[in-house]
Scaffold this active site. Structure first.
Site, PDB file in Angstrom:
ATOM      1  N   GLY A  29     -31.238  52.431  72.759  1.00 48.54           N
ATOM      2  CA  GLY A  29     -30.216  51.883  73.652  1.00 48.54           C
ATOM      3  C   GLY A  29     -30.698  51.873  75.087  1.00 48.54           C
ATOM      4  O   GLY A  29     -31.893  52.017  75.343  1.00 48.54           O
ATOM      5  N   ASN A  30     -29.801  51.658  76.024  1.00 48.18           N
ATOM      6  CA  ASN A  30     -30.161  51.700  77.442  1.00 48.18           C
ATOM      7  C   ASN A  30     -28.963  52.159  78.265  1.00 48.18           C
ATOM      8  O   ASN A  30     -27.883  52.356  77.732  1.00 48.18           O
ATOM      9  CB  ASN A  30     -30.696  50.338  77.899  1.00 48.18           C
ATOM     10  CG  ASN A  30     -29.655  49.255  77.838  1.00 48.18           C
ATOM     11  OD1 ASN A  30     -28.717  49.234  78.619  1.00 48.18           O
ATOM     12  ND2 ASN A  30     -29.797  48.356  76.854  1.00 48.18           N
ATOM     13  N   ARG A  31     -29.174  52.313  79.563  1.00 47.09           N
ATOM     14  CA  ARG A  31     -28.180  52.954  80.423  1.00 47.09           C
ATOM     15  C   ARG A  31     -27.151  52.011  81.025  1.00 47.09           C
ATOM     16  O   ARG A  31     -26.415  52.399  81.930  1.00 47.09           O
ATOM     17  CB  ARG A  31     -28.888  53.689  81.569  1.00 47.09           C
ATOM     18  CG  ARG A  31     -29.751  54.831  81.109  1.00 47.09           C
ATOM     19  CD  ARG A  31     -30.333  55.575  82.290  1.00 47.09           C
ATOM     20  NE  ARG A  31     -31.345  56.524  81.887  1.00 47.09           N
ATOM     21  CZ  ARG A  31     -31.075  57.721  81.362  1.00 47.09           C
ATOM     22  NH1 ARG A  31     -29.816  58.116  81.194  1.00 47.09           N
ATOM     23  NH2 ARG A  31     -32.073  58.525  81.022  1.00 47.09           N
TER      24      ARG A  31
END
Ligand code: C5P
Length: 224
Positions: A29-31
């Protein structure tokens, strides 16, 4: 409100990260918080548009008056976008994972004697590029985002061409600037005929300005 500069328009927005599963419990995933995209969806609704928000996993409540479709992966996001078209304005604010695991393990990957697993990644569809390069059914105004570390204007201008977008909203997301997850944003709106650099604004104000500019751009053209 029921009437505004986007009344009769359909605005499609993507927002948030995507989660690409590795096994039943793990993902890549990512932020991305989704805040900017959610604010754009809310602003478009406030200006009178019918809005579809296609959102990856976020902690945010569905914006009021917006049809929100929740997805996890890039491929699900692509399918939801495709299903929501046609639109008068499409805003691609999601931080889509560029890659996913070539195969998703049906059982939780175990720590073993062979050392760490070797992940094989494959490319995800580029949703913005695919939609922007369509002949038939291309939204008349396609807006992309370019979250860069470094020279946002130069990199964003390249992205305008490579993606086939009409506008790119570029910003510097170097961690010390606190944009990812933060409540303000400082953006450059890159068009084929020039760049407008906006001051630091709340994400709500960036959204409202962007949707007012979009309303002006689509003007009195045919409605989708
Ligand atoms: O190439 P990059 O990810 O930096 O491009 C960012 C822009 O492209 C954003 O508007 C993002 O929403 C969109 N994008 C997309 N599908 C992808 C990758 C990026 O729609 N697979």
């Amino acid at each position: 409100s029921s009437s505004g500069p986007l009344t009769g328009r359909h605005v499609l927005v993507t927002a948030g990260p995507t989660y690409e599963p590795l096994d039943p419990v793990r993902f890549i995933g990512n932020r991305s918080s989704g805040k900017q995209g959610y604010a754009i969806a809310a602003a478009a609704a406030r200006l009178g548009a019918r809005v579809t928000l296609v959102a990856g996993p976020t902690a945010l409540p569905d914006p009021k008056g917006v049809a929100t479709v929740h997805v996890e992966t890039a491929r699900e996001m692509f399918d939801a976008v495709d299903a929501a078209l046609p639109a008068d304005i499409a805003v691609f604010a999601a931080a889509v994972a560029d890659w996913r695991a070539a195969s998703v393990e049906p059982e939780k990957i175990k720590k073993g004697e062979d050392g760490p697993p070797q992940l094989r990644l494959v490319e995800n569809p580029d949703i913005l590029k695919t939609i922007a390069s369509r002949g038939f059914g291309r939204p008349p105004l396609v807006i992309g985002f370019a979250a860069e570390t470094g020279n946002a204007v130069a990199l964003g201008s390249k992205k305008l061409a490579s993606k086939g977008a009409d506008w790119i909203v570029a910003n510097d997301v170097s961690p010390e600037r606190g944009i990812f997850g933060g409540d303000h944003n400082e953006v450059h709106v890159i068009r084929r005929d020039g760049v407008e650099s906006w001051p630091a604004l709340s994400k709500e104000d960036v959204a409202l300005r962007l949707m007012r500019a979009a309303a002006e751009h689509v003007g009195a053209s045919h409605r989708n």
